[in-house]
Design a protein around this motif. Structure first.
Motif, mmCIF file in Angstrom:
data_model
loop_
_atom_site.group_PDB
_atom_site.id
_atom_site.type_symbol
_atom_site.label_atom_id
_atom_site.label_comp_id
_atom_site.label_asym_id
_atom_site.label_seq_id
_atom_site.Cartn_x
_atom_site.Cartn_y
_atom_site.Cartn_z
ATOM 1 N N GLY A 176 0.682 -1.115 0.229
ATOM 2 C CA GLY A 176 -0.072 0.101 -0.001
ATOM 3 C C GLY A 176 0.831 1.470 -0.089
ATOM 4 O O GLY A 176 0.321 2.254 -0.332
ATOM 5 N N GLU A 177 2.107 1.235 0.493
ATOM 6 C CA GLU A 177 2.903 2.332 0.518
ATOM 7 C C GLU A 177 4.421 1.898 0.705
ATOM 8 O O GLU A 177 4.621 0.642 1.008
ATOM 9 C CB GLU A 177 2.599 3.375 1.779
ATOM 10 C CG GLU A 177 2.603 2.509 2.921
ATOM 11 C CD GLU A 177 2.750 3.576 4.119
ATOM 12 O OE1 GLU A 177 2.743 4.680 3.891
ATOM 13 O OE2 GLU A 177 2.689 2.932 5.280
ATOM 14 N N ILE A 178 5.462 2.751 0.464
ATOM 15 C CA ILE A 178 6.785 2.532 0.457
ATOM 16 C C ILE A 178 7.398 3.778 1.338
ATOM 17 O O ILE A 178 7.140 4.982 0.918
ATOM 18 C CB ILE A 178 7.561 2.521 -0.790
ATOM 19 C CG1 ILE A 178 6.846 1.178 -1.404
ATOM 20 C CG2 ILE A 178 8.959 2.112 -0.457
ATOM 21 C CD1 ILE A 178 7.525 1.347 -2.809
ATOM 22 N N VAL A 179 7.974 3.309 2.557
ATOM 23 C CA VAL A 179 8.474 4.535 3.269
ATOM 24 C C VAL A 179 9.829 4.429 3.127
ATOM 25 O O VAL A 179 10.436 3.445 3.556
ATOM 26 C CB VAL A 179 8.023 4.484 4.633
ATOM 27 C CG1 VAL A 179 8.568 5.852 5.669
ATOM 28 C CG2 VAL A 179 6.353 4.531 4.825
ATOM 29 N N ILE A 180 10.784 5.368 2.759
ATOM 30 C CA ILE A 180 11.978 5.379 2.667
ATOM 31 C C ILE A 180 12.549 6.225 3.629
ATOM 32 O O ILE A 180 12.204 7.556 3.519
ATOM 33 C CB ILE A 180 12.376 5.736 1.051
ATOM 34 C CG1 ILE A 180 11.835 4.651 0.317
ATOM 35 C CG2 ILE A 180 14.010 5.620 0.997
ATOM 36 C CD1 ILE A 180 12.048 5.005 -1.268
ATOM 37 N N SER A 181 13.681 6.007 4.685
ATOM 38 C CA SER A 181 14.189 6.923 5.441
ATOM 39 C C SER A 181 15.720 7.025 5.039
ATOM 40 O O SER A 181 16.142 5.895 4.988
ATOM 41 C CB SER A 181 13.832 6.466 6.784
ATOM 42 O OG SER A 181 14.536 7.583 7.889
ATOM 43 N N ASP A 182 16.159 8.182 4.742
ATOM 44 C CA ASP A 182 17.625 8.246 4.217
ATOM 45 C C ASP A 182 18.342 8.954 5.307
ATOM 46 O O ASP A 182 18.017 9.660 6.231
ATOM 47 C CB ASP A 182 17.837 9.347 3.208
ATOM 48 C CG ASP A 182 19.183 9.347 2.400
ATOM 49 O OD1 ASP A 182 19.667 8.366 2.077
ATOM 50 O OD2 ASP A 182 19.739 10.395 3.030
ATOM 51 N N ASP A 183 19.591 8.411 5.565
ATOM 52 C CA ASP A 183 20.328 8.820 6.943
ATOM 53 C C ASP A 183 21.625 9.679 6.445
ATOM 54 O O ASP A 183 22.603 9.515 6.933
ATOM 55 C CB ASP A 183 20.697 7.577 7.596
ATOM 56 C CG ASP A 183 21.064 7.542 9.007
ATOM 57 O OD1 ASP A 183 20.493 8.646 9.510
ATOM 58 O OD2 ASP A 183 21.991 6.890 9.611
ATOM 59 N N GLY A 184 21.205 10.627 5.661
ATOM 60 C CA GLY A 184 22.174 11.665 5.144
ATOM 61 C C GLY A 184 23.211 11.253 4.093
ATOM 62 O O GLY A 184 24.330 11.788 3.884
ATOM 63 N N SER A 185 22.515 10.729 3.299
ATOM 64 C CA SER A 185 23.319 10.423 1.873
ATOM 65 C C SER A 185 23.913 11.685 1.186
ATOM 66 O O SER A 185 23.346 12.579 1.170
ATOM 67 C CB SER A 185 22.322 9.460 0.916
ATOM 68 O OG SER A 185 22.127 8.521 1.301
ATOM 69 N N THR A 186 25.161 11.421 0.781
ATOM 70 C CA THR A 186 25.923 12.314 0.094
ATOM 71 C C THR A 186 26.059 12.045 -1.561
ATOM 72 O O THR A 186 26.670 12.715 -2.280
ATOM 73 C CB THR A 186 27.275 12.652 0.554
ATOM 74 O OG1 THR A 186 28.019 11.429 0.550
ATOM 75 C CG2 THR A 186 27.255 13.345 2.123
ATOM 76 N N ASP A 187 25.449 10.797 -1.943
ATOM 77 C CA ASP A 187 25.603 10.573 -3.237
ATOM 78 C C ASP A 187 24.271 10.810 -3.986
ATOM 79 O O ASP A 187 23.612 11.755 -3.772
ATOM 80 C CB ASP A 187 26.203 9.147 -3.403
ATOM 81 C CG ASP A 187 24.915 8.267 -2.865
ATOM 82 O OD1 ASP A 187 23.888 8.751 -2.285
ATOM 83 O OD2 ASP A 187 25.576 7.029 -2.868
ATOM 84 N N GLY A 188 23.945 10.073 -5.059
ATOM 85 C CA GLY A 188 23.011 10.231 -5.825
ATOM 86 C C GLY A 188 21.671 9.511 -5.439
ATOM 87 O O GLY A 188 20.524 9.400 -6.087
ATOM 88 N N VAL A 221 18.232 11.694 -5.699
ATOM 89 C CA VAL A 221 17.580 11.666 -6.895
ATOM 90 C C VAL A 221 16.999 10.366 -7.451
ATOM 91 O O VAL A 221 16.188 10.335 -8.109
ATOM 92 C CB VAL A 221 18.849 11.854 -7.855
ATOM 93 C CG1 VAL A 221 18.450 12.015 -9.522
ATOM 94 C CG2 VAL A 221 19.620 13.583 -7.483
ATOM 95 N N ILE A 222 17.524 9.308 -6.924
ATOM 96 C CA ILE A 222 16.939 7.959 -7.438
ATOM 97 C C ILE A 222 15.751 7.860 -6.902
ATOM 98 O O ILE A 222 14.833 7.203 -7.430
ATOM 99 C CB ILE A 222 18.084 6.916 -6.944
ATOM 100 C CG1 ILE A 222 19.363 6.769 -7.946
ATOM 101 C CG2 ILE A 222 17.505 5.327 -7.446
ATOM 102 C CD1 ILE A 222 20.373 6.001 -7.596
ATOM 103 N N VAL A 223 15.574 8.224 -5.518
ATOM 104 C CA VAL A 223 14.166 7.960 -4.978
ATOM 105 C C VAL A 223 13.336 8.890 -5.426
ATOM 106 O O VAL A 223 12.182 8.567 -5.824
ATOM 107 C CB VAL A 223 14.464 8.338 -3.432
ATOM 108 C CG1 VAL A 223 13.057 8.337 -2.678
ATOM 109 C CG2 VAL A 223 15.380 7.360 -2.755
#
Length: 329
Positions: free
Chosen positions: A38-50, A53-55
């Protein structure tokens, strides 16, 4: 051609950190599921690459809603997963690493297990181990964990708590669990890794199930924050000679925290054995407090061995007797 059905009960919790090398493949595999979440939850921990943008590109064309959380300061793997899971709304939560690939029926197979057994708290599956290029490494996750028939029989018989108290067998990247498990488990205690803690809490509440099918390609690429080591004889021997007192002390602290959680649990934990938890904590404290000099360990270990605690509580059973006798201080 109609798209795959969506099951609103399911939320995907995916954590990222500098994952641009493999993240696109994983997101594409989620979008190809025969039953979509029903949903996708994405949590990013401070990425410095791309990664961001992909998300964002994926979210623009995703067949299901995507929520993208960005941590202002890095939380680490366990806290990042806790944040991502807390943001979900589904009754069933499935964990996802950023660098794996799901078989198209991963969600369908896990959902079938929950639908067949409403009392289930958690389902995990086997996984095919693959290299950075996605090529199979010739073994599976369960084989690498050396999950034996005795452990499988105990889990099927309803004693998953006792099995996981001895050693964790649940890898988060293959797991789906009830949201109520997270609600009981949160906040995650600091000494525990998120999947180990969720698994033991789930097992304290009710049955869990292991699916023998490899529903995930579990990528091993040298930069995994949590990876798998093949249990060769050379590896087992090398473990005997590694310092273990701090490890045992950390385990004792974790198990003591589990005992406190059981005392204070908001919800019942009918499958837990508090006396076994206390005994496990005391046993690991005994191991952590063994003398630095090997000759001084012989008598206490030999006196303790006949009590059966190594078989019940040590992750390697009788092999850990040798570890306690031989490992350096």
């Amino acid at each position: 051609m109609p798209g795959a059905p969506v099951d609103a009960r399911v939320s995907v919790s995916l954590c990222t950190y500098n994952g641009e090398a493999f993240l696109g493949d994983q997101l594409a595999s989620i979008a190809r599921q025969t039953v979509l979440p029903g949903e996708i939850v994405i949590s990013d921990d401070g990425s410095t690459d791309g990664t961001s943008v992909i998300v964002e590109r994926f979210a623009a064309t995703s067949p299901v809603p995507v929520r993208f959380l960005r941590n202002p300061t890095a939380l680490g793997v366990t806290r990042n997963f806790e944040r991502a899971i807390r943001a979900t709304v589904g009754d069933l939560v499935v964990l996802s690493d950023q660098d794996d690939v799901w078989r198209p029926d991963r969600l369908e197979r896990a959902l079938a297990a929950f639908d067949a057994r409403p009392e289930l708290q958690l389902v995990c599956s086997d996984a095919r181990l693959v290299g950075a290029d996605g090529a199979p490494l010739g073994t599976t996750l369960f084989a690498s964990l050396s999950i034996g028939p005795h452990e499988r029989d105990r889990i099927r018989a309803g004693d998953a708590f006792g099995v996981l108290l001895r050693r964790n067998l649940v890898t988060g990247a293959t797991a789906m669990f009830r949201r109520a498990v997270f609600d009981a488990a949160a906040p995650f205690p600091a000494p525990w890794v998120h999947d180990e803690w969720l698994a033991i809490v789930a097992a304290s509440r009710g049955p869990i199930e292991f699916l023998d099918e490899p529903l995930v390609d579990y990528r091993q690429h040298g930069a995994n924050q949590i990876g798998i080591v093949e249990p060769t004889l050379a590896y087992k021997i090398s473990r005997l000679m590694q310092p273990g007192r701090q490890r045992n002390s950390d385990i004792a602290d974790r198990v003591a925290g589990l005992a406190s959680w059981l005392d204070d649990a908001r919800d019942p934990a009918p499958r837990a054995d508090p006396s076994a938890v206390v005994a496990k904590a005391a046993f690991e404290r005994f191991r952590a407090d063994l003398a630095p000099a090997r000759w001084r360990r012989i008598l206490p270990v030999m006196l303790r061995a006949p009590r059966g605690e190594y078989q019940r509580y040590a992750s390697q059973g009788a092999l850990d007797i040798l570890r306690d006798l031989l490992q350096p201080a």
